[in-house]
Scaffold this motif. Structure first.
Motif, PDB file in Angstrom:
ATOM      1  N   GLY A 154      -4.085   9.215 -14.580  1.00  0.00           N
ATOM      2  CA  GLY A 154      -5.271   8.679 -15.226  1.00  0.00           C
ATOM      3  C   GLY A 154      -5.325   8.906 -16.722  1.00  0.00           C
ATOM      4  N   GLY A 155      -4.286   9.514 -17.268  1.00  0.00           N
ATOM      5  CA  GLY A 155      -4.256   9.792 -18.699  1.00  0.00           C
ATOM      6  C   GLY A 155      -3.483   8.741 -19.473  1.00  0.00           C
ATOM      7  N   ASN A 156      -3.209   9.052 -20.750  1.00  0.00           N
ATOM      8  CA  ASN A 156      -2.472   8.112 -21.605  1.00  0.00           C
ATOM      9  C   ASN A 156      -1.127   7.743 -21.006  1.00  0.00           C
ATOM     10  OD1 ASN A 156      -4.540   8.168 -23.421  1.00  0.00           O
ATOM     11  ND2 ASN A 156      -3.427   9.231 -25.030  1.00  0.00           N
ATOM     12  N   THR A 157      -0.415   8.742 -20.476  1.00  0.00           N
ATOM     13  CA  THR A 157       0.918   8.493 -19.929  1.00  0.00           C
ATOM     14  C   THR A 157       0.861   7.455 -18.813  1.00  0.00           C
ATOM     15  OG1 THR A 157       1.660  10.730 -20.461  1.00  0.00           O
ATOM     16  CG2 THR A 157       2.921   9.540 -18.807  1.00  0.00           C
ATOM     17  N   ALA A 158      -0.079   7.627 -17.896  1.00  0.00           N
ATOM     18  CA  ALA A 158      -0.174   6.716 -16.751  1.00  0.00           C
ATOM     19  C   ALA A 158      -0.501   5.294 -17.200  1.00  0.00           C
ATOM     20  CB  ALA A 158      -1.228   7.220 -15.771  1.00  0.00           C
ATOM     21  N   VAL A 159      -1.452   5.165 -18.123  1.00  0.00           N
ATOM     22  CA  VAL A 159      -1.849   3.833 -18.581  1.00  0.00           C
ATOM     23  C   VAL A 159      -0.717   3.173 -19.364  1.00  0.00           C
ATOM     24  CG1 VAL A 159      -3.471   2.565 -20.054  1.00  0.00           C
ATOM     25  CG2 VAL A 159      -4.294   4.411 -18.576  1.00  0.00           C
ATOM     26  N   GLU A 160      -0.037   3.953 -20.218  1.00  0.00           N
ATOM     27  CA  GLU A 160       1.091   3.402 -20.976  1.00  0.00           C
ATOM     28  C   GLU A 160       2.213   2.964 -20.037  1.00  0.00           C
ATOM     29  OE1 GLU A 160       1.913   6.656 -23.559  1.00  0.00           O
ATOM     30  OE2 GLU A 160       0.466   6.024 -25.083  1.00  0.00           O
ATOM     31  N   GLU A 161       2.477   3.767 -18.995  1.00  0.00           N
ATOM     32  CA  GLU A 161       3.524   3.408 -18.033  1.00  0.00           C
ATOM     33  C   GLU A 161       3.133   2.128 -17.289  1.00  0.00           C
ATOM     34  OE1 GLU A 161       6.088   6.544 -16.524  1.00  0.00           O
ATOM     35  OE2 GLU A 161       6.269   6.010 -18.620  1.00  0.00           O
ATOM     36  N   ALA A 162       1.879   2.038 -16.869  1.00  0.00           N
ATOM     37  CA  ALA A 162       1.424   0.849 -16.143  1.00  0.00           C
ATOM     38  C   ALA A 162       1.559  -0.404 -17.009  1.00  0.00           C
ATOM     39  CB  ALA A 162      -0.020   1.039 -15.691  1.00  0.00           C
ATOM     40  N   LEU A 181     -10.934   6.755 -16.068  1.00  0.00           N
ATOM     41  CA  LEU A 181      -9.678   7.234 -16.636  1.00  0.00           C
ATOM     42  C   LEU A 181      -9.929   8.209 -17.780  1.00  0.00           C
ATOM     43  CD1 LEU A 181      -7.851   3.771 -16.777  1.00  0.00           C
ATOM     44  CD2 LEU A 181      -7.547   5.560 -15.054  1.00  0.00           C
ATOM     45  N   ARG A 182      -8.930   9.042 -18.033  1.00  0.00           N
ATOM     46  CA  ARG A 182      -8.993   9.976 -19.168  1.00  0.00           C
ATOM     47  C   ARG A 182      -8.314   9.402 -20.402  1.00  0.00           C
ATOM     48  NH1 ARG A 182      -6.421  12.648 -15.396  1.00  0.00           N
ATOM     49  NH2 ARG A 182      -4.641  13.039 -16.748  1.00  0.00           N
ATOM     50  N   ALA A 183      -7.619   8.304 -20.236  1.00  0.00           N
ATOM     51  CA  ALA A 183      -6.836   7.726 -21.329  1.00  0.00           C
ATOM     52  C   ALA A 183      -7.742   7.267 -22.471  1.00  0.00           C
ATOM     53  CB  ALA A 183      -6.020   6.545 -20.813  1.00  0.00           C
ATOM     54  N   GLU A 184      -7.124   7.107 -23.656  1.00  0.00           N
ATOM     55  CA  GLU A 184      -7.860   6.613 -24.815  1.00  0.00           C
ATOM     56  C   GLU A 184      -8.449   5.239 -24.514  1.00  0.00           C
ATOM     57  OE1 GLU A 184      -5.009   6.546 -27.952  1.00  0.00           O
ATOM     58  OE2 GLU A 184      -4.624   8.700 -27.848  1.00  0.00           O
ATOM     59  N   LYS A 185      -9.629   4.976 -25.108  1.00  0.00           N
ATOM     60  CA  LYS A 185     -10.356   3.735 -24.814  1.00  0.00           C
ATOM     61  C   LYS A 185      -9.539   2.485 -25.139  1.00  0.00           C
ATOM     62  CE  LYS A 185     -14.098   5.488 -23.138  1.00  0.00           C
ATOM     63  NZ  LYS A 185     -14.379   5.336 -21.683  1.00  0.00           N
ATOM     64  N   ILE A 186      -8.786   2.530 -26.233  1.00  0.00           N
ATOM     65  CA  ILE A 186      -8.006   1.346 -26.614  1.00  0.00           C
ATOM     66  C   ILE A 186      -6.955   1.026 -25.556  1.00  0.00           C
ATOM     67  CG2 ILE A 186      -6.318   2.678 -27.993  1.00  0.00           C
ATOM     68  CD1 ILE A 186      -6.300   0.271 -29.937  1.00  0.00           C
ATOM     69  N   ASN A 189      -8.789  -0.444 -22.484  1.00  0.00           N
ATOM     70  CA  ASN A 189      -9.140  -1.847 -22.701  1.00  0.00           C
ATOM     71  C   ASN A 189      -7.962  -2.772 -22.421  1.00  0.00           C
ATOM     72  OD1 ASN A 189     -11.728  -1.140 -23.435  1.00  0.00           O
ATOM     73  ND2 ASN A 189     -11.300  -1.136 -25.636  1.00  0.00           N
ATOM     74  N   ARG A 190      -6.785  -2.363 -22.882  1.00  0.00           N
ATOM     75  CA  ARG A 190      -5.582  -3.163 -22.632  1.00  0.00           C
ATOM     76  C   ARG A 190      -5.292  -3.232 -21.133  1.00  0.00           C
ATOM     77  NH1 ARG A 190      -1.836  -0.139 -27.052  1.00  0.00           N
ATOM     78  NH2 ARG A 190      -2.938  -0.818 -28.927  1.00  0.00           N
ATOM     79  N   LEU A 191      -5.472  -2.097 -20.465  1.00  0.00           N
ATOM     80  CA  LEU A 191      -5.199  -2.032 -19.027  1.00  0.00           C
ATOM     81  C   LEU A 191      -6.120  -2.976 -18.264  1.00  0.00           C
ATOM     82  CD1 LEU A 191      -3.731   0.175 -16.851  1.00  0.00           C
ATOM     83  CD2 LEU A 191      -6.137   0.564 -16.416  1.00  0.00           C
ATOM     84  N   PHE A 192      -7.428  -2.894 -18.548  1.00  0.00           N
ATOM     85  CA  PHE A 192      -8.395  -3.690 -17.790  1.00  0.00           C
ATOM     86  C   PHE A 192      -8.265  -5.181 -18.071  1.00  0.00           C
ATOM     87  CE2 PHE A 192     -11.045   0.390 -18.069  1.00  0.00           C
ATOM     88  CZ  PHE A 192     -10.555   0.848 -16.847  1.00  0.00           C
ATOM     89  N   LYS A 193      -7.716  -5.534 -19.235  1.00  0.00           N
ATOM     90  CA  LYS A 193      -7.547  -6.942 -19.583  1.00  0.00           C
ATOM     91  C   LYS A 193      -6.270  -7.541 -18.989  1.00  0.00           C
ATOM     92  CE  LYS A 193     -10.009  -6.814 -24.033  1.00  0.00           C
ATOM     93  NZ  LYS A 193      -9.838  -6.826 -25.509  1.00  0.00           N
ATOM     94  N   ASN A 194      -5.370  -6.680 -18.502  1.00  0.00           N
ATOM     95  CA  ASN A 194      -4.083  -7.174 -18.018  1.00  0.00           C
ATOM     96  C   ASN A 194      -4.216  -7.693 -16.582  1.00  0.00           C
ATOM     97  OD1 ASN A 194      -1.308  -7.293 -16.985  1.00  0.00           O
ATOM     98  ND2 ASN A 194      -0.778  -6.285 -18.901  1.00  0.00           N
ATOM     99  N   PRO A 195      -3.957  -8.968 -16.365  1.00  0.00           N
ATOM    100  CA  PRO A 195      -4.156  -9.554 -15.029  1.00  0.00           C
ATOM    101  C   PRO A 195      -3.179  -9.034 -13.971  1.00  0.00           C
ATOM    102  CG  PRO A 195      -3.062 -11.135 -16.487  1.00  0.00           C
ATOM    103  CD  PRO A 195      -3.474  -9.970 -17.342  1.00  0.00           C
TER     104      PRO A 195
END
Length: 313
Positions: A154-162, A181-186, A189-195
């Motif tokens: 749930g952190g930056n690493t996980a979101v960046e990997e996804a 999530l614990r990841a940075e908001k920016i 935002n990228r994660l939630f916008k990715n279909p």
């Protein structure tokens, strides 16, 4: 039987950073001594295909590390199969005690002890490591073109990997044990916008599912943290992204560290908070964590050690 050995440059660790430091220190006529540690070759020895090492279209991780070890030996690095259990950086020469009973003293010290991915600790996770279970999307994402994968964290690493995995996979499911999530908001935002990305909230992974012949992942069994209800998420790859732990136990009370134990180095340098002690590779790198960047830092550390010793003389 205990003994004492002195070297101008002692290198602790034997991944890309350590072996490259050995090559450059040897070429500088410093006659370095390298102590391999508990996992000779480092994290690359537990990977399979490596396709991002310059000059090699594809090479097995263990083969790459054998090549690097042979190179370091060929140019004059003395490589010792031993484990350093403690170091004293309070005086020079620096003192390192080994599991084998040898006391090493050194005028300069290069730390290349690396880091290790944090794992969930599941028996099935261990079973499929390298066969569908990975802790490095940058290393292994390429193998999942046109396939579905799962990332946990749930952190930056996980979101960046996804996000990185969406370049290859048709679908990425991010599983997180909480409802935010614990990841940075920016990054969020990228994660939630990715279909291509779907988030499974409030779940933990209980088991990795797969085939035995040949070993391959077919899915993961996830459990809802509140209801206990189990769900099977089909996938071809499972990426564990719950962080890395730098192997800084030897020096955590003697050198400046940050971000959970990574050794702090000066800007554009491998110099640590103690003059004459240099750190290279994943021990200090919480951002890139690539074999090629570790090797580059190993080169830097050796050159900086050479300059440090020259100034002392």
């Amino acid at each position: 039987m205990s003994s004492t050995r002195h070297t101008r440059v002692l290198i602790i660790g034997s991944g890309p950073a350590g072996y490259t430091a050995g090559v450059y220190a040897s070429r500088a006529m410093l006659e370095p001594l390298l102590v391999q540690g508990i996992q000779p070759g480092g994290q690359l020895t537990i990977t399979t295909e490596v396709e991002n090492w310059p000059g090699e279209t594809e090479i097995q991780g263990p083969d790459l590390m054998q090549n690097m070890e042979a190179h370091a030996r060929a140019v004059g690095t003395e490589i010792v199969s031993d484990i350093i259990t403690s170091v004293d950086l309070s005086k020079r020469p620096f003192v390192a005690q080994s599991d084998g009973g040898t006391t090493y003293t050194a005028d300069a010290l290069i730390l290349a002890t690396g880091a290790q991915a944090r794992w969930l600790g599941l028996p099935t996770e261990e079973k499929f490591k390298g066969f569908g279970v990975s802790a490095c999307a940058t290393c292994d994402g390429f193998f999942y073109r046109g396939k579905e994968v799962v990332v946990i964290g749930g952190g930056n690493t996980a979101v960046e990997e996804a996000l990185f995995l969406t370049k290859f996979a048709t679908k990425v499911t991010l599983i997180h044990r909480r409802d935010e999530l614990r990841a940075e908001k920016i990054l969020q935002n990228r994660l939630f916008k990715n279909p291509k990305i779907e988030v499974l909230w409030d779940h933990t992974v209980e088991e990795v599912l797969g085939n035995d012949a040949p070993l391959s992942v077919t899915g993961v069994k996830a459990k809802h943290v509140k209801s206990g209800e189990e769900t099977v998420v089909p996938c071809d790859g499972f990426f564990v992204a719950i962080g890395h732990a730098p192997a800084s136990e030897l020096v955590k009370d003697q050198l400046e560290t940050h971000m959970g134990g990574y050794v702090v180095t000066a800007p554009d340098s491998t110099a640590t908070s103690t003059p004459g002690v240099f750190a290279a590779g994943d021990l200090t790198d919480h951002k890139y964590r690539q074999a090629v960047t570790s090797a580059g830092m190993g080169c830097m550390a050796a050159l900086e050690a050479e300059h440090f010793l020259a100034e002392q003389e």
